[in-house]
Scaffold this active site. Structure first.
Site, PDB file in Angstrom:
ATOM      1  N   ARG A   1      10.606   0.643   9.201  1.00 57.87           N
ATOM      2  CA  ARG A   1      11.013   0.208  10.537  1.00 57.87           C
ATOM      3  C   ARG A   1      12.530   0.339  10.667  1.00 57.87           C
ATOM      4  NH1 ARG A   1       6.656   1.130  11.806  1.00 57.87           N
ATOM      5  NH2 ARG A   1       4.988  -0.248  12.492  1.00 57.87           N
TER       6      ARG A   1
ATOM      7  N   PRO B   1       7.687  -4.692   5.494  1.00 59.61           N
ATOM      8  CA  PRO B   1       7.579  -4.872   6.948  1.00 59.61           C
ATOM      9  C   PRO B   1       8.907  -5.385   7.517  1.00 59.61           C
ATOM     10  CG  PRO B   1       5.884  -6.112   5.757  1.00 59.61           C
ATOM     11  CD  PRO B   1       6.896  -5.680   4.751  1.00 59.61           C
TER      12      PRO B   1
ATOM     13  N   HIS C   1       9.515   9.472  14.269  1.00 59.19           N
ATOM     14  CA  HIS C   1       8.435   8.520  13.951  1.00 59.19           C
ATOM     15  C   HIS C   1       7.082   9.252  13.867  1.00 59.19           C
ATOM     16  CE1 HIS C   1       7.300   4.001  14.243  1.00 59.19           C
ATOM     17  NE2 HIS C   1       6.441   4.650  13.470  1.00 59.19           N
TER      18      HIS C   1
ATOM     19  N   GLU D   1      13.518   3.084  19.702  1.00 58.54           N
ATOM     20  CA  GLU D   1      12.765   4.348  19.809  1.00 58.54           C
ATOM     21  C   GLU D   1      12.235   4.529  21.221  1.00 58.54           C
ATOM     22  OE1 GLU D   1       9.940   3.996  16.587  1.00 58.54           O
ATOM     23  OE2 GLU D   1      11.510   4.217  15.080  1.00 58.54           O
TER      24      GLU D   1
ATOM     25  N   ARG E   1       0.828  -1.222   0.000  1.00 57.52           N
ATOM     26  CA  ARG E   1       0.000   0.000   0.000  1.00 57.52           C
ATOM     27  C   ARG E   1       0.857   1.266   0.000  1.00 57.52           C
ATOM     28  NH1 ARG E   1      -3.667  -3.213   3.701  1.00 57.52           N
ATOM     29  NH2 ARG E   1      -1.898  -3.092   5.073  1.00 57.52           N
ATOM     30  N   ILE E   2       1.767   1.367   0.991  1.00 57.17           N
ATOM     31  CA  ILE E   2       2.549   2.608   1.111  1.00 57.17           C
ATOM     32  C   ILE E   2       3.572   2.704  -0.020  1.00 57.17           C
ATOM     33  CG2 ILE E   2       4.149   3.909   2.574  1.00 57.17           C
ATOM     34  CD1 ILE E   2       2.689   2.654   5.028  1.00 57.17           C
TER      35      ILE E   2
ATOM     36  N   ASP F   1       9.504  -6.739  -4.696  1.00 54.23           N
ATOM     37  CA  ASP F   1       8.478  -7.296  -3.812  1.00 54.23           C
ATOM     38  C   ASP F   1       8.238  -8.727  -4.267  1.00 54.23           C
ATOM     39  OD1 ASP F   1       5.834  -5.795  -2.089  1.00 54.23           O
ATOM     40  OD2 ASP F   1       5.782  -7.914  -2.631  1.00 54.23           O
TER      41      ASP F   1
HETATM   42  P1  NAD Z   1       1.638  -3.644   3.050  1.00 50.19           P
HETATM   43  O1  NAD Z   1       1.427  -4.946   3.763  1.00 50.19           O
HETATM   44  O2  NAD Z   1       0.545  -3.091   2.224  1.00 50.19           O
HETATM   45  O3  NAD Z   1       2.954  -3.734   2.128  1.00 50.19           O
HETATM   46  C1  NAD Z   1       4.123  -4.380   2.497  1.00 50.19           C
HETATM   47  C2  NAD Z   1       4.719  -5.004   1.238  1.00 50.19           C
HETATM   48  O4  NAD Z   1       6.011  -5.538   1.581  1.00 50.19           O
HETATM   49  C3  NAD Z   1       3.890  -6.152   0.666  1.00 50.19           C
HETATM   50  O5  NAD Z   1       3.620  -5.912  -0.708  1.00 50.19           O
HETATM   51  C4  NAD Z   1       4.775  -7.377   0.846  1.00 50.19           C
HETATM   52  O6  NAD Z   1       4.652  -8.324  -0.217  1.00 50.19           O
HETATM   53  C5  NAD Z   1       6.151  -6.733   0.841  1.00 50.19           C
HETATM   54  N1  NAD Z   1       7.195  -7.577   1.428  1.00 50.19           N
HETATM   55  C6  NAD Z   1       7.084  -8.524   2.388  1.00 50.19           C
HETATM   56  N2  NAD Z   1       8.285  -9.104   2.609  1.00 50.19           N
HETATM   57  C7  NAD Z   1       9.159  -8.507   1.777  1.00 50.19           C
HETATM   58  C8  NAD Z   1      10.536  -8.698   1.514  1.00 50.19           C
HETATM   59  N3  NAD Z   1      11.252  -9.627   2.169  1.00 50.19           N
HETATM   60  N4  NAD Z   1      11.114  -7.899   0.606  1.00 50.19           N
HETATM   61  C9  NAD Z   1      10.399  -6.969  -0.071  1.00 50.19           C
HETATM   62  N5  NAD Z   1       9.084  -6.783   0.118  1.00 50.19           N
HETATM   63  C10 NAD Z   1       8.475  -7.537   1.023  1.00 50.19           C
HETATM   64  O7  NAD Z   1       2.063  -2.645   4.220  1.00 50.19           O
HETATM   65  P2  NAD Z   1       1.997  -1.037   4.156  1.00 50.19           P
HETATM   66  O8  NAD Z   1       0.683  -0.562   4.704  1.00 50.19           O
HETATM   67  O9  NAD Z   1       2.458  -0.586   2.837  1.00 50.19           O
HETATM   68  O10 NAD Z   1       3.096  -0.676   5.278  1.00 50.19           O
HETATM   69  C11 NAD Z   1       4.481  -0.925   5.036  1.00 50.19           C
HETATM   70  C12 NAD Z   1       5.289  -0.668   6.297  1.00 50.19           C
HETATM   71  O11 NAD Z   1       5.238   0.712   6.652  1.00 50.19           O
HETATM   72  C13 NAD Z   1       4.740  -1.365   7.564  1.00 50.19           C
HETATM   73  O12 NAD Z   1       5.196  -2.698   7.657  1.00 50.19           O
HETATM   74  C14 NAD Z   1       5.288  -0.528   8.662  1.00 50.19           C
HETATM   75  O13 NAD Z   1       6.543  -1.044   9.052  1.00 50.19           O
HETATM   76  C15 NAD Z   1       5.529   0.843   8.025  1.00 50.19           C
HETATM   77  N6  NAD Z   1       4.718   1.943   8.596  1.00 50.19           N
HETATM   78  C16 NAD Z   1       5.358   3.018   9.121  1.00 50.19           C
HETATM   79  C17 NAD Z   1       4.637   4.084   9.659  1.00 50.19           C
HETATM   80  C18 NAD Z   1       5.327   5.305  10.248  1.00 50.19           C
HETATM   81  O14 NAD Z   1       4.681   6.083  10.971  1.00 50.19           O
HETATM   82  N7  NAD Z   1       6.586   5.548   9.981  1.00 50.19           N
HETATM   83  C19 NAD Z   1       3.235   4.016   9.645  1.00 50.19           C
HETATM   84  C20 NAD Z   1       2.588   2.914   9.075  1.00 50.19           C
HETATM   85  C21 NAD Z   1       3.348   1.871   8.548  1.00 50.19           C
END
Ligand code: NAD
Length: 318
Positions: free
Chosen positions: A236, A208, A284, A265, A157-158, A177
């Protein structure tokens, strides 16, 4: 129902309302709760709401009346979800609420590395423009993004939201990915990780934290990158071996690293990234615009309302 919110401050420092929960029961809100006070503060509450306060097996043993655990976050690693499941207690999280906000922050960090807006404004206010011999000056190289390549690790998503913004700046987007999607293919070219490292001017982390991704940015992977690469981390902290990144920042291999998250953190005083002149570090905050926190609040309230109506949603442990 008695509802206790153990650490409400970061979700609602005063600009939101707890009234959604108040409509569902008798609510007690604590800004933050130290580990030794968790059991006492839960008392006889049946619903426990937590963001980062740990709920261990011992807590569930000491408070057998707990029926429901609600997260004020996506991540739930602070809760012993198996211990909760054994007692039939659902742990319900917020699967998504801040995609746009995190993507926006990622670009904000990149733009700061490219333009240093804050530092230039400070220089102007300190009188440097007034005293300047020329009609303009800049204190750092200014970097144009159009035509450059962004490599995105973790294209969910992000990651995809960041890809769309990068394209709007005229960048070419590469993605790594394990699960390519049709939507993703419209935004980026999927490549292997080593190709992404070699071809990217900017690398942004959006996977993640798993055992397989911990330390994905390290001495060896940095060695595979272009000289002068910019690294962004809004995912992270432990995705990066910070000692290795600090060495690469100090010797110029990495032009800049912009991190909203670090390994521990709040950041520890001896974190090696703090001492690098070309690191940009934020506390963060990517998730935290009011609009995102309101969305998070609404989902947290709806999770509990659904549970009370006998329709458990967003449970991560059953
Ligand atoms: P998401 O589940 O939609 O996307 C994560 C993607 O990572 C998936 O497409 C998955 O296939 C891929 N993935 C899994 N293992 C992998 C690997 N070994 N190598 C490459 N890609 C891999 O999650 P999202 O909503 O996009 O969020 C992503 C991350 O953002 C979260 O896991 C979290 O750590 C972080 N986050 C940070 C904040 C912040 O405030 N800084 C807020 C929300 C989320």
């Amino acid at each position: 129902m008695k509802i206790v919110i153990l650490d409400g401050y970061t979700e609602n420092p005063g600009d939101l309302s707890w009234e959604g929960f108040e409509k569902l029961g008798e609510v007690t809100v604590y800004d933050r709760t130290p580990a030794e006070k968790v059991v006492e503060r839960i008392g006889d509450a049946e619903a426990v709401i937590t963001n980062k306060t740990p709920l261990t097996k011992e807590v569930f043993e000491a408070c057998p009346q707990i029926q429901y655990v609600g997260m004020l976050a996506t991540g739930y690693n602070v809760v012993d979800v198996e211990a909760a499941a054994k007692r039939g207690i659902p742990v319900c999280n917020i699967p998504t609420y801040g995609t746009a906000a995190v993507a926006q922050m990622t670009l904000a960090l990149l733009l700061e590395a490219c333009q240093h807006v804050g530092a230039h404004s400070d220089a102007v206010k300190a009188g440097e423009w007034t005293k300047s011999a020329d009609w303009c000056f800049w204190k750092y190289p200014l970097i144009e993004l159009a035509g450059k390549t962004m490599g995105i690790i973790g294209f969910g998503r992000i990651g995809q939201a960041v890809g769309i913004l990068a394209k709007a700046f005229g960048m070419r987007v590469l993605a790594y990915d394990g699960f390519p999607t049709q939507e993703g293919r419209k935004i980026a070219d999927y490549v292997e990780l080593d190709e992404l490292f070699a071809a990217s001017d900017v690398i942004s982390l959006h996977c993640p934290l798993f055992d397989s991704t911990r330390g994905i940015i390290n001495k060896e992977s940095i060695h595979k990158m272009k000289d002068g690469v910019i690294i962004l981390n809004t995912s992270r902290g432990p995705l990066i071996v910070e000692e290795d990144l600090a060495v690469a920042l100090n010797n110029g291999k990495v032009y800049a690293a912009c991190c909203d998250v670090v390994s521990t953190e709040p950041v520890e005083a001896d974190n090696p990234l703090l001492g690098c002149s070309n690191s940009i570090l934020t506390p963060h905050i990517a998730w935290a615009p009011k609009e995102s926190r309101q969305r998070l609040m609404d989902i947290a309230v709806s999770n509990l309302a659904e549970f009370l109506a006998g329709r458990t949603v967003n449970a991560v442990n059953m």
